[in-house]
Enzyme design. Structure first.
Site, PDB file in Angstrom:
ATOM      1  N   LEU A  57       1.120  -0.618   0.365  1.00 31.22           N
ATOM      2  CA  LEU A  57      -0.063  -0.341  -0.201  1.00 31.22           C
ATOM      3  C   LEU A  57       1.179   1.340   0.154  1.00 31.22           C
ATOM      4  O   LEU A  57       1.975   1.424   0.547  1.00 31.22           O
ATOM      5  CB  LEU A  57      -0.974  -0.094   1.632  1.00 31.22           C
ATOM      6  CG  LEU A  57      -1.948  -1.038   1.257  1.00 31.22           C
ATOM      7  CD1 LEU A  57      -2.733  -1.171   2.758  1.00 31.22           C
ATOM      8  CD2 LEU A  57      -2.774  -0.832   0.139  1.00 31.22           C
ATOM      9  N   ASP A 169      -9.218  -5.694  16.701  1.00 32.79           N
ATOM     10  CA  ASP A 169      -7.501  -5.103  17.034  1.00 32.79           C
ATOM     11  C   ASP A 169      -7.448  -3.203  16.198  1.00 32.79           C
ATOM     12  O   ASP A 169      -6.290  -3.630  15.756  1.00 32.79           O
ATOM     13  CB  ASP A 169      -6.529  -5.435  17.052  1.00 32.79           C
ATOM     14  CG  ASP A 169      -5.085  -5.989  17.628  1.00 32.79           C
ATOM     15  OD1 ASP A 169      -5.656  -4.615  18.511  1.00 32.79           O
ATOM     16  OD2 ASP A 169      -3.878  -5.811  17.169  1.00 32.79           O
TER      17      ASP A 169
END
Length: 262
Positions: A57, A169
């Site tokens: 990314l 998370d």
């Protein structure tokens, strides 16, 4: 099979000697979190016993517009639902994992129709045992956890919310910002209460957090007792930081327990 290196343009997340199924569990979670209208989720390229290959990314600075869009998308992800409180993602059976790559701990799976009982039995009881096992359970924390666990089992914080589809998370480091908006990585995906993800964002902060919260509320109203629920849902992640890292996290856990007033 372990290859010599990742393909070009791929990020390889690797750990030699990873717990059995660790990366397969993460891959299943990423697939399960990919829902229409939800946040973008990093794409899995390949999975092995000691690694997970993910699309690489390109990160950019977050903007208020991207934050609001992420809040709305996160609400839609939660609304996609789960089979039960504690249910693992499709494609995975049994316990998951929670914690850093170098020392993940089991995240107990369950199939409960009551969130409070699930949180008491599958999160706070294991937390108490882990703290005790590492010599980090103070008498104050023990008494506080016992009181909260009893209140949870008695239904004090149960509501009409159906099990949500959680990242599990969701601290700010697991939300990357790309030209296409927020991208989710590194989940501990399971069925739970939507406030669990929101409380995790609140625990360590996130860019434009108030804007994320506002966008979320445009899709799914936030509860009136938001601040109290944030404290309740932060007990597990903050307590796990005390388990893993010790230091001031234990004192922070005691303060959080005191805020709940049970």
């Amino acid at each position: 099979m372990t290859s010599s290196g990742p393909p070009t343009g791929v990020h390889r997340k690797r750990r030699a000697g990873a717990p059995r199924g660790f990366f397969a569990c993460e891959a299943a979670g990423l697939a399960w979190l990919t829902v229409p209208g939800g946040p973008r989720v990093v794409r899995v390229v390949g999975v092995g016993e000691d690694h997970l290959d993910l699309e690489r990314l390109e990160e950019v600075r977050p903007t208020p517009d991207a934050a609001r869009a992420f809040g709305r998308a996160l609400a839609r992800l939660h609304d996609a639902g789960a089979d039960a409180f504690g249910a693992p993602p499709d494609g995975w059976a049994g316990d998951g994992f929670f914690g850093p790559l170098d020392q993940p701990l089991p995240l107990r799976a369950a199939h409960d129709d009551r969130w409070g009982r699930f949180y008491a039995d599958a999160r706070l009881e294991p937390l108490r045992a882990d703290l005790a096992g590492r010599g980090r359970l103070t008498p104050t924390a023990a008494a506080g956890l016992d009181a909260v666990t009893a209140a949870l089992r008695a239904g004090r914080w149960d509501d009409d919310e159906a099990p949500a589809r959680l990242h599990g998370d969701l601290w700010s480091g697991n939300v990357l910002w790309s030209r296409d908006g927020a991208v989710l990585i590194d989940p501990a995906a399971h069925g739970g209460h939507r406030m669990t993800d929101l409380a995790m964002l609140e625990l360590f902060g996130a860019p434009f957090l108030g804007t994320i919260r506002a966008g979320y509320g445009e899709v799914h109203p936030l509860p009136a007792a938001y601040d109290e629920l944030v404290a309740l849902h932060q007990l597990y992640p903050l307590g796990m930081h005390a388990v893993l890292f010790g230091g001031g996290y234990g004192r922070d856990l005691e303060r959080l327990l005191a805020r709940l007033g049970v």
